[in-house]
Enzyme design. Structure first.
Site, PDB file in Angstrom:
ATOM      1  N   GLU A   1       3.828  -2.774  -0.086  1.00 14.66           N
ATOM      2  CA  GLU A   1       3.369  -2.476  -1.370  1.00 14.66           C
ATOM      3  C   GLU A   1       3.525  -3.662  -2.187  1.00 14.66           C
ATOM      4  O   GLU A   1       4.370  -4.200  -2.235  1.00 14.66           O
ATOM      5  CB  GLU A   1       3.976  -1.270  -1.746  1.00 14.66           C
ATOM      6  CG  GLU A   1       4.052  -1.029  -3.443  1.00 14.66           C
ATOM      7  CD  GLU A   1       2.498  -0.550  -3.773  1.00 14.66           C
ATOM      8  OE1 GLU A   1       1.774  -1.139  -4.794  1.00 14.66           O
ATOM      9  OE2 GLU A   1       1.723   0.116  -3.149  1.00 14.66           O
TER      10      GLU A   1
ATOM     11  N   THR B   1      -4.182   0.050  -4.729  1.00 19.42           N
ATOM     12  CA  THR B   1      -3.762   0.612  -3.485  1.00 19.42           C
ATOM     13  C   THR B   1      -4.860   1.431  -2.854  1.00 19.42           C
ATOM     14  O   THR B   1      -5.211   1.305  -1.363  1.00 19.42           O
ATOM     15  CB  THR B   1      -2.540   1.598  -3.517  1.00 19.42           C
ATOM     16  OG1 THR B   1      -1.315   0.483  -3.893  1.00 19.42           O
ATOM     17  CG2 THR B   1      -2.097   2.203  -1.979  1.00 19.42           C
TER      18      THR B   1
ATOM     19  N   HIS C   1       6.916  -1.434  -5.825  1.00 19.21           N
ATOM     20  CA  HIS C   1       5.836  -1.190  -6.614  1.00 19.21           C
ATOM     21  C   HIS C   1       6.368  -1.294  -8.198  1.00 19.21           C
ATOM     22  O   HIS C   1       7.329  -1.237  -8.502  1.00 19.21           O
ATOM     23  CB  HIS C   1       5.217   0.369  -6.507  1.00 19.21           C
ATOM     24  CG  HIS C   1       4.151   0.683  -7.089  1.00 19.21           C
ATOM     25  ND1 HIS C   1       3.830   0.930  -8.527  1.00 19.21           N
ATOM     26  CD2 HIS C   1       2.912   1.201  -6.691  1.00 19.21           C
ATOM     27  CE1 HIS C   1       2.792   1.436  -8.902  1.00 19.21           C
ATOM     28  NE2 HIS C   1       2.105   1.613  -7.652  1.00 19.21           N
TER      29      HIS C   1
ATOM     30  N   ASP D   1      -1.155  -4.902   0.035  1.00 21.94           N
ATOM     31  CA  ASP D   1      -2.379  -4.145  -0.482  1.00 21.94           C
ATOM     32  C   ASP D   1      -2.845  -4.955  -1.845  1.00 21.94           C
ATOM     33  O   ASP D   1      -4.291  -4.737  -1.850  1.00 21.94           O
ATOM     34  CB  ASP D   1      -2.178  -2.639  -0.942  1.00 21.94           C
ATOM     35  CG  ASP D   1      -0.838  -2.583  -1.798  1.00 21.94           C
ATOM     36  OD1 ASP D   1      -0.034  -3.464  -1.802  1.00 21.94           O
ATOM     37  OD2 ASP D   1      -0.917  -1.591  -2.421  1.00 21.94           O
ATOM     38  N   HIS D   2      -2.260  -5.395  -2.660  1.00 22.08           N
ATOM     39  CA  HIS D   2      -2.684  -6.058  -3.792  1.00 22.08           C
ATOM     40  C   HIS D   2      -1.779  -6.938  -4.465  1.00 22.08           C
ATOM     41  O   HIS D   2      -0.668  -6.886  -3.994  1.00 22.08           O
ATOM     42  CB  HIS D   2      -3.228  -4.975  -4.687  1.00 22.08           C
ATOM     43  CG  HIS D   2      -2.479  -4.058  -5.050  1.00 22.08           C
ATOM     44  ND1 HIS D   2      -1.206  -4.291  -6.162  1.00 22.08           N
ATOM     45  CD2 HIS D   2      -2.203  -2.642  -4.883  1.00 22.08           C
ATOM     46  CE1 HIS D   2      -0.513  -3.159  -6.369  1.00 22.08           C
ATOM     47  NE2 HIS D   2      -1.172  -2.116  -5.325  1.00 22.08           N
TER      48      HIS D   2
END
Length: 710
Positions: free
Chosen positions: A261, A305, A421, A480-481
């Site tokens: 994440e 995500t 996150h 993911d990003h």
């Protein structure tokens, strides 16, 4: 001076005077917000002028409706409109600060799927100056309340009200003309919402988004098989052969997809306060049997995500507005990797320590063909086990193995971590590295949650070795990003030891880790340029799965024939020679900006841009039109969503029956003896429990990286 003041006050005491005053205040406020709260990339006097006049048309139109009313209702209408528009501006300021984008109707529609802990995030984002967008509303109310401005009850002539409405249309026409003269094809060829707001204003962007959302809905209802033909032609014209050397090397192996994440590539091999931020991932990154990619980019849009998941398992881009998994995951037909693997003898499961409805996973996963989805209800979550957007990573991964060991092999298992996150919440007992010292409260804890995530991966790797799963599995790890958005330039510059940040630096900052690890795999650091859209065809080739004619926009990352064009969701791109980001163009290798293109450079850049635009628009047409329902492949059976039930009782019963029918699970191989006790963690929540006690030898690099900072 006194006479001028009296004239102004007399003017304000007329309905039209109040209307003009409200419009002027609103436009000044909007312009200031555009300049200070958003990064719109305004350059030159022409763009400054366009930005200044962009709110005028909407203000004249909406405030002007009040001129048709009588007495106090006219004033009430204008203040109500001002309050609503100000609230919308305020909401977009908060959203933009963290996501560098504007709110869309698709995003609002899907907000219920991502609302968990949103309140904490907003509190971390808000700044005192954000509330200045309401100053004009409060000011107007006060002027009326103290009767400095008196309500004009004189009837206002309708023809003047009509003239104001016509004027608003005329002003919009001028605004649109100026916008198109500065950027042709603004509303037809752009994938970036920033451009629309920069040239036409936030309110016009909102109206444009509403129209586009409606059109997309209509597009699906009117779609036909013929619309799939240009997609197939594009994919055929750009088809490349996969790497024969790697074809089928992971055939029959278990596949772990480990979702890192918000982890970005820059933390790999980076130290802070004398410690490696990600020691376990660094070790894996450099192992001989790991394929590591150092030019791998996230390509997500607003879906973040969920966009990454869409690309990884479908090789389709997320949408320009909202989340495709939320908007279309329930109803669309997909040819997803879980479904394909299911039909090739794999067990398929996804694991996530949060509510199943997050990003609409409980519905989208059925469309993707996941047999099992182990969400929050499957875990024994005690007080202190949750932080931010779900179960803490160390606890989540430890408790996941009791389900992993029950999956009939070979299996495909996706493990979604969440501790790294935003807003990067971490307790003192979980933190084992010092915060960064950038002075940005949003950014500074990121290093701590990233370090915690890495420790949890180290613990998982140790378990896979001890249980024997590693030798029969392929591990795929991906970020993911981005975790730190472009709106934190000063902090980014300090972290990267740069004097200042330009768009080239921001483009390179979009790199995320991507590693494929398997014992015996011919590894090394691969420098090819690629992104999340390329993962599915890469893995399918490694697993030896044939899918001729598949609708996939990615290319095998290991192929020597790759075009190496990385398309960003907003239409920017990175290629080995050119990088375009934020409307600036650079040489990729050097970072040198290109301000005056040669004729050859112009042709090369235009060719790449044409490819990017087609790729994005055709991918959008597949999702918006649900075109895969028209794609019939001999090697694929369309998923029947009714075949899947993610309720705990039903799913565990099905899992038990599957083990008896196909007794290849790790648990069956061990004759019913669980491997849970092999999983060692230093999670402080479990201290004192026998299952969690561990020595430094047991926890390996995870424990050493933790203890060295205590």
């Amino acid at each position: 001076m006194s006479q001028a003041w009296h004239k102004i006050r007399r003017g304000l005491n007329t309905r039209f005077g109040f209307f003009l005053f409200a419009v002027i205040l609103f436009c000044i406020k909007s312009y200031m917000a555009y300049q200070t709260k958003f990064s719109l990339g305004v350059k030159g006097s022409m763009q400054e002028l366009i930005l200044a006049i962009s709110p005028i048309a909407t203000a004249l139109l909406l405030f002007g409706i009040g001129l048709y009313f009588r007495g106090k209702w006219a004033y009430c209408w204008m203040i109500l409109v001002d309050a609503i528009l100000s609230s919308w501006l305020f909401a977009n300021i908060l959203y933009y600060r963290e996501f560098s984008d504007f709110i869309t109707f698709n995003l609002i529609k899907g907000s219920g799927a991502t609302s968990d802990n949103l309140g904490k995030s907003l509190m971390g984002i808000m700044r005192g100056t954000d509330f200045l967008v309401f100053v004009d509303v409060i000011f107007l109310i006060l002027l009326l309340a103290i009767r400095f401005i008196k309500i004009d009850t004189t009837p206002f002539k309708i023809r003047y009200a009509v003239a104001t409405t016509i004027l608003s249309v005329g002003v919009f026409g001028v605004n649109l003309g100026m916008a198109y003269s500065n950027r042709s094809g603004l509303l037809t060829r752009t994938f970036d919402n920033n451009y629309i707001v920069k040239y036409l204003g936030l309110q016009t962007y909102t109206a444009y988004d509403a129209i586009k959302t409606y059109q997309n809905s209509e597009q699906k209802s009117k779609a036909s098989n013929n619309q799939l033909k240009p997609v197939q032609k594009f994919l055929k014209d750009n088809h490349i052969s996969s790497n024969i050397q790697y074809k089928g090397v992971a055939k029959g192996k278990n596949v772990f997809v480990i979702h890192l994440e918000s982890l970005q590539q820059f933390v790999i091999d980076k130290k802070w306060d004398g410690q490696e931020i990600t020691p376990n991932l660094n070790k894996l990154y450099h192992e001989n049997d790991t394929l590591s990619f150092d030019n791998f980019f996230n390509q997500v849009g607003q879906g973040k995500t969920s966009d990454a998941e869409m690309m990884l398992e479908n090789s389709l881009f997320g949408l320009a507005e909202g989340s495709a998994m939320v908007m279309d995951g329930t109803t669309n037909t997909f040819q997803s990797m879980p479904a394909i693997l299911d039909q090739n003898g794999y067990s398929t499961a996804s694991f996530h320590g949060d509510v199943p409805s997050f990003w609409n996973r409980d519905n989208a996963y059925k469309s993707f063909g996941y047999q099992y989805f182990f969400s929050k209800e499957y875990y024994d979550i005690k007080p202190g086990y949750v932080s931010g957007y779900g179960m803490k990573d160390k606890l989540f991964l430890k408790d996941t193995v009791k389900y992993v060991e029950q999956l009939p092999q070979p299996f495909y298992a996706k493990l979604i971590t969440v501790s790294n996150h935003y807003p990067y919440l971490i307790s003192k007992k979980d933190a084992s590295i010092k915060e960064w010292d950038t002075g940005d409260p949003t950014v500074d804890p990121y290093v701590q949650t990233a370090h915690y995530l890495d420790q949890s991966i180290g613990e998982l790797m140790n378990y896979l070795k001890k249980s024997g799963l590693e030798k029969n599995s392929m591990l795929v790890l991906y970020g993911d990003h981005y975790g730190i958005s472009n709106n934190h330039k000063a902090a980014i510059a300090k972290i990267l030891n740069l004097k200042q940040i330009d768009n080239y630096n921001l483009a390179m900052f979009q790199k995320v880790p991507f590693m494929i690890h398997m014992p015996g795999l011919k590894g090394g650091i691969n420098h090819t340029y690629g992104g999340e859209i390329d993962v599915m065809p890469t893995l399918m080739n490694l697993m030896g799965i044939n899918d001729p004619g598949a609708i996939q926009f990615g290319q095998d990352l290991l192929s020597k024939d790759r075009n190496q064009i990385v398309s960003f969701r907003d239409g920017d791109f990175v290629s080995p020679k050119y990088t375009k980001y934020g409307n600036d163009l650079y040489f990729t290798k050097t970072g040198q900006q290109i301000t005056d293109k040669t004729e050859t450079e112009k042709k090369e850049v235009d060719k790449i841009q044409d490819y990017v635009n087609k790729e994005l628009s055709l991918s959008d047409s597949v999702i918006n039109g649900d075109l895969l329902r028209f794609s019939k492949q001999s090697w694929f059976k369309t998923v029947d969503k009714s075949d899947y039930n993610y309720k705990k009782s039903a799913a565990l019963k099905e899992l038990s029956e599957a083990q008896n029918k196909k007794p290849t699970s790790l648990l069956k191989e061990n004759k019913g003896k669980s491997t849970e006790d092999l999983y060692k963690t230093d999670a402080p929540e479990l201290k004192g429990e026998s299952s969690s006690s561990s020595s430094s030898d047991d926890s390996g690099s995870s424990s050493s990286s933790s203890s060295s900072s205590k």
